[in-house]
Design an enzyme around this catalytic site. Structure first.
Site, mmCIF file in Angstrom:
data_model
loop_
_atom_site.group_PDB
_atom_site.id
_atom_site.type_symbol
_atom_site.label_atom_id
_atom_site.label_comp_id
_atom_site.label_asym_id
_atom_site.label_seq_id
_atom_site.Cartn_x
_atom_site.Cartn_y
_atom_site.Cartn_z
ATOM 1 N N ALA A 1 0.778 -1.239 0.000
ATOM 2 C CA ALA A 1 0.000 0.000 0.000
ATOM 3 C C ALA A 1 0.810 1.289 0.000
ATOM 4 C CB ALA A 1 -0.951 0.002 1.197
ATOM 5 N N GLY B 1 0.464 5.183 -0.108
ATOM 6 C CA GLY B 1 -0.908 5.368 0.339
ATOM 7 C C GLY B 1 -1.880 5.850 -0.724
ATOM 8 N N LYS C 1 -3.484 4.322 -3.347
ATOM 9 C CA LYS C 1 -4.680 3.499 -3.539
ATOM 10 C C LYS C 1 -5.454 3.318 -2.238
ATOM 11 C CE LYS C 1 -3.341 1.073 -7.751
ATOM 12 N NZ LYS C 1 -2.100 1.818 -8.020
ATOM 13 N N GLU D 1 2.175 -2.668 4.338
ATOM 14 C CA GLU D 1 3.437 -2.384 3.662
ATOM 15 C C GLU D 1 4.562 -3.135 4.374
ATOM 16 O OE1 GLU D 1 6.589 -1.568 1.675
ATOM 17 O OE2 GLU D 1 4.624 -0.952 0.918
ATOM 18 N N ARG E 1 8.715 2.654 4.750
ATOM 19 C CA ARG E 1 7.575 2.949 3.878
ATOM 20 C C ARG E 1 6.252 2.778 4.631
ATOM 21 N NH1 ARG E 1 7.872 3.001 -1.556
ATOM 22 N NH2 ARG E 1 6.064 1.624 -1.818
ATOM 23 N N ASP F 1 -1.027 -4.039 -5.730
ATOM 24 C CA ASP F 1 -0.244 -3.170 -6.619
ATOM 25 C C ASP F 1 1.210 -3.574 -6.408
ATOM 26 O OD1 ASP F 1 0.340 -1.153 -8.423
ATOM 27 O OD2 ASP F 1 0.506 0.370 -6.872
ATOM 28 N N CYS G 1 3.008 -0.821 -12.211
ATOM 29 C CA CYS G 1 3.293 0.444 -12.914
ATOM 30 C C CYS G 1 4.347 0.160 -13.981
ATOM 31 C CB CYS G 1 3.731 1.544 -11.953
ATOM 32 S SG CYS G 1 5.232 1.193 -11.030
#
Length: 251
Positions: A107, A110, A112, A130, A135, A181, A234
């Site tokens: 995550a 932050g 999403k 996370e 992070r 993600d 990504c």
């Protein structure tokens, strides 16, 4: 002057996209757009800008202001986020219509999770996870900014955790929604980070593929039967995207 795209990346994109690959290469040579997403629980008409077509609270800005000097950012009135990452709103609107338990597995920082917190039905529980401690601290800070209310409570309850995917092993059939993600080779960063271009290699791509499949294997069982998995990266290559989607379906 921008760092030239890696030859093997160019070859792979031409194999995947055909003639449309040239449009991608041209886009990667342009300046990235600036976009923000407003907090629906803290409406602040602080920016004028073109609406993001797939996100009710998303806006494009004509230029990039000094965000870090803006108290509205630190108060959680908006979040600076790539417009493409806001596309998850379409899935939530289509498939989620009642309170759920949701897990945002990877995550930080932050983006999403704050989006999910503003989208999920009231009464939902959002677990934002996370694995990396530093992070995770950034994630916790951003979630606190986003959900902290001057009075009353934010409509969605949120928890921030600092765990590896395998640590969720005890939570079989627990979550209605899992967002992954996953860490990737970062081709989506080429337009704004020359270091991402310089560090790219096919070896790294294939290492990411294995890591992504490991993450999915570790958490698949936490999804309830009939639940929704959102898998995203990504990056552009088919190995981490289409091939992994086929792997998910087959496995």
């Amino acid at each position: 002057m921008r760092t030239p795209l890696p030859e093997r990346f160019v070859e792979t994109m031409r194999e995947t996209l055909g003639a449309d690959a040239e449009r991608l290469f041209a886009a990667l040579d342009t300046e990235p757009a600036v976009s923000i997403r407003l907090n629906p629980a803290k409406p602040a008409e602080c920016f004028d800008g073109e609406a993001v077509g797939w996100c009710k609270w998303g806006k494009y800005l004509a230029e990039r202001p000094q965000f870090t000097l803006d108290p509205l950012l630190h108060g959680g009135a908006y979040y600076v986020q790539e417009a493409s990452s806001m596309f998850i709103e379409r899935f939530i609107e289509r498939y989620i219509d009642a309170p759920v338990r949701a897990l945002d597995l990877c995550a930080a920082p932050g983006g999403k999770s704050t989006l999910l917190a503003g989208l999920l039905p009231e009464g939902s529980l959002l677990v934002s996870n996370e694995p990396m401690p530093k992070r995770a601290n950034v994630l916790a800070e951003n979630m606190q900014k986003w959900t902290r209310m001057p009075e009353g409570h934010y409509p969605v309850e949120s928890i921030v955790t600092n765990n590896y995917p395998a640590d969720f092993g005890a939570f079989s059939d627990c979550f209605d929604l899992v967002v992954t993600d996953v860490p990737c080779s970062g081709e989506g960063m080429f337009r704004k980070d020359d270091q991402a271009v310089a560090e790219w290699s096919m070896d790294n791509v294939m290492m990411c593929v294995e890591r992504q499949r490991g993450i999915l294997s570790d958490i698949w069982h936490v999804l309830k039967p009939g639940g929704l998995l959102v898998y995203s990266t990504c990056t552009f290559n088919r190995f981490e995207d289409e091939d992994n989607a086929r792997w998910i379906c087959s496995e």
